[in-house]
Design an enzyme around this catalytic site. Structure first.
Site, short mmCIF file in Angstrom:
data_model
loop_
_atom_site.label_atom_id
_atom_site.label_comp_id
_atom_site.label_asym_id
_atom_site.label_seq_id
_atom_site.Cartn_x
_atom_site.Cartn_y
_atom_site.Cartn_z
N LYS A 26 36.43 44.30 44.00
CA LYS A 26 37.30 44.46 45.32
C LYS A 26 37.80 46.00 45.54
O LYS A 26 37.65 46.31 46.59
CB LYS A 26 38.56 43.45 44.99
N GLU A 40 45.58 45.53 44.80
CA GLU A 40 46.45 44.68 43.69
C GLU A 40 47.53 44.04 44.44
O GLU A 40 48.59 44.14 43.89
CB GLU A 40 46.75 45.69 42.57
#
Ligand SMILES: [Zn+2]
Length: 188
Positions: free
Chosen positions: A14, A87
């Site tokens: 990611k 995050e």
């Protein structure tokens, strides 16, 4: 002018994808920056220079309402065109409203974990994902069987962490494994 969300388990790439997307904006002479939650409670600001000599700022802000306000202030005042947020699951839900608002004038790319170690959705990730214009769902490779992994298993001495252990525990390969739905062991 767009809100993109990248979700997936740990080890699905990611952050790598987030950096790639921000760097291509910087290459096109846009002002890019990446924000991430500061896990040691400190604010920091550093400049990242890529191997192509491109530059962008990486800010660490507190995963709190104050940190979210600071993110919005920096993105607005510094005229950042491409706002990356890493995050997102660590941030409170106020992040959703702020990124939704920023995406009317900026390109916002946010990435985070899909599910907790208990295989439950993270509220901030979920709320942001359904408001996004584009969602990229990445998977990792299951360490047990090699299938596509969509779950993150937390392990303590090789055994699934108990259900009542804290939601957030920072760790890497020693603590987490990507697993498919068949190999994932729900905590007890
Ligand atoms: Zn598997």
């Amino acid at each position: 002018m767009v809100l993109e969300v990248i979700i997936g388990p740990m080890f699905s790439g990611k952050t790598t994808e987030l950096i790639r997307l921000i760097e291509r904006e910087v290459f096109a002479k846009k002002k890019g920056a990446i924000f991430k939650p500061s896990l040691d409670r400190r604010y920091s600001e550093k400049e990242v220079v890529t191997h192509n000599g491109l530059r962008y700022k990486a800010y660490q802000v507190l995963p709190s309402r104050g940190g979210v306000r600071r993110l919005e202030k920096i993105a607005t005042e510094k005229g950042i065109d491409a706002v990356g947020v890493d995050e997102i699951q660590f941030f409170p839900e106020e992040l959703v409203e702020v990124l939704d608002r920023l995406s009317f004038t900026k390109k916002v790319i946010a990435c985070g974990l899909n599910l907790s170690f208990r295989a439950e959705p993270f509220r901030t990730t979920m709320e942001l994902t359904v408001r996004a214009d584009k969602v990229t769902y990445l998977s990792a490779v299951c360490v047990r069987c090699g299938r596509e992994a969509t779950r993150t298993q937390r392990l303590i001495s090789g055994k699934p962490a108990p259900k009542d252990s804290p939601l957030f525990v920072v760790g890497g390969k020693e603590l987490y494994e990507p697993r498919c739905r068949l190999c994932y062991e729900p905590p007890k």
